[in-house]
Motif scaffolding. Structure first.
Motif, PDB file in Angstrom:
ATOM      1  N   SER A 180      -9.804   6.645  -3.462  1.00 54.34           N
ATOM      2  CA  SER A 180      -9.240   6.483  -2.124  1.00 54.34           C
ATOM      3  C   SER A 180      -8.608   7.788  -1.676  1.00 54.34           C
ATOM      4  O   SER A 180      -7.963   8.480  -2.461  1.00 54.34           O
ATOM      5  CB  SER A 180      -8.186   5.360  -2.131  1.00 54.34           C
ATOM      6  N   THR A 181      -8.803   8.134  -0.418  1.00 56.72           N
ATOM      7  CA  THR A 181      -8.135   9.298   0.151  1.00 56.72           C
ATOM      8  C   THR A 181      -6.699   8.929   0.502  1.00 56.72           C
ATOM      9  O   THR A 181      -6.335   7.744   0.553  1.00 56.72           O
ATOM     10  CB  THR A 181      -8.844   9.780   1.412  1.00 56.72           C
ATOM     11  N   GLU A 183      -5.267   9.195   3.432  1.00 53.78           N
ATOM     12  CA  GLU A 183      -5.266   8.458   4.696  1.00 53.78           C
ATOM     13  C   GLU A 183      -5.674   7.004   4.485  1.00 53.78           C
ATOM     14  O   GLU A 183      -5.052   6.083   5.028  1.00 53.78           O
ATOM     15  CB  GLU A 183      -6.219   9.127   5.684  1.00 53.78           C
ATOM     16  N   ALA A 184      -6.706   6.798   3.662  1.00 57.47           N
ATOM     17  CA  ALA A 184      -7.161   5.438   3.404  1.00 57.47           C
ATOM     18  C   ALA A 184      -6.111   4.651   2.634  1.00 57.47           C
ATOM     19  O   ALA A 184      -5.906   3.450   2.876  1.00 57.47           O
ATOM     20  CB  ALA A 184      -8.472   5.466   2.629  1.00 57.47           C
ATOM     21  N   ALA A 185      -5.429   5.305   1.706  1.00 60.00           N
ATOM     22  CA  ALA A 185      -4.419   4.624   0.905  1.00 60.00           C
ATOM     23  C   ALA A 185      -3.255   4.143   1.765  1.00 60.00           C
ATOM     24  O   ALA A 185      -2.788   2.999   1.626  1.00 60.00           O
ATOM     25  CB  ALA A 185      -3.906   5.551  -0.200  1.00 60.00           C
ATOM     26  N   GLY A 187      -3.436   3.519   4.891  1.00 57.18           N
ATOM     27  CA  GLY A 187      -3.987   2.419   5.685  1.00 57.18           C
ATOM     28  C   GLY A 187      -4.017   1.116   4.927  1.00 57.18           C
ATOM     29  O   GLY A 187      -3.752   0.038   5.481  1.00 57.18           O
ATOM     30  N   LEU A 188      -4.322   1.179   3.632  1.00 51.62           N
ATOM     31  CA  LEU A 188      -4.334  -0.029   2.807  1.00 51.62           C
ATOM     32  C   LEU A 188      -2.933  -0.591   2.609  1.00 51.62           C
ATOM     33  O   LEU A 188      -2.750  -1.810   2.533  1.00 51.62           O
ATOM     34  CB  LEU A 188      -4.979   0.272   1.451  1.00 51.62           C
ATOM     35  N   HIS A 191      -2.307  -2.462   5.693  1.00 57.33           N
ATOM     36  CA  HIS A 191      -3.084  -3.708   5.691  1.00 57.33           C
ATOM     37  C   HIS A 191      -2.432  -4.750   4.771  1.00 57.33           C
ATOM     38  O   HIS A 191      -2.353  -5.936   5.124  1.00 57.33           O
ATOM     39  CB  HIS A 191      -4.508  -3.413   5.227  1.00 57.33           C
TER      40      HIS A 191
END
Length: 215
Positions: A180-181, A183-185, A187-188, A191
């Motif tokens: 995971s990047t 930014e994605a982390a 975002g998670l 979420h």
């Protein structure tokens, strides 16, 4: 006149060296010799401050927790006393992600301790549980402040906090592996908080608060 030595500074010099040895070679690379070489001091001096390898390993674990705790308190203070539970929890969780060099080092070190406990390498799991238990207690305390009238099932702050703690640990390790990047982390994390706390708009709607974006 002999130079005075700050013993806490010296201990920190040693535990910082332990961290760097772990990051570069794993926990199995940690010995009195490698730590002394990394700290640029004698083996006898390491032994003077820490009589056994386990002593300086546990001291290193504590130093990582203290550093993270100091950052938590800074973020907490910056948020102010009126911070919403979601904002407070998010601030804590993002501090646990390896989003910069310091946090990456800490995640690597804590991961090494976790594996050592699993593999029976002289560190027991119980000796490293204080920090995750404190995190769960902190998150659960914030979750108790949340009113979710849109949720029919009864809330369980303790179980939700444990779920969040386990999820953030796995997410941090996934980042180290490149799964995971950053930014994605983040975002998670958002979420996950949406799933546990509900989105801002869903809670407002359940409480009869108009959404200013639709007015």
């Amino acid at each position: 006149m002999p130079r005075l030595v700050d013993h806490e500074v010296r201990r920190r010099q040693i535990t910082d060296a332990v961290r760097r040895v772990i990051v570069s070679g794993g926990l199995e690379a940690v010995t009195f010799q490698t730590v002394a070489a990394e700290a640029e001091i004698s083996v006898r001096l390491v032994q003077y401050y820490f009589g056994t390898k386990k002593d300086f390993l546990l001291a290193t674990h504590r130093s990582v927790m203290e550093d993270a705790g100091a950052r938590f308190m800074q973020r907490w203070t910056a948020l102010g006393p009126d911070a919403a539970p979601r904002e407070a929890i998010r601030a804590v969780l993002t501090e646990l992600l390896p989003l910069d060099d310091q946090r990456r080092e800490e995640t690597l070190v804590l991961g090494a301790f976790g594996w050592a406990a699993i593999a029976g390498q002289g560190i027991t799991a119980e000796e490293t549980f204080a920090a995750p238990r404190a995190l769960v207690a902190l998150v659960a305390d914030q979750l108790r402040r949340v009113q979710r009238p849109d949720v029919v099932a009864p809330n369980n702050p303790e179980l939700d906090a444990q779920l969040i703690g386990m999820a953030i640990g796995g997410l941090a390790q996934g980042m180290l592996q490149g799964y995971s990047t950053a930014e994605a982390a983040v975002g998670l994390v958002d979420h996950l908080l949406d799933r546990v706390l509900g989105t801002t708009t869903s809670v407002q709607a359940a409480q009869g608060i108009p959404n200013p974006l639709t007015i």
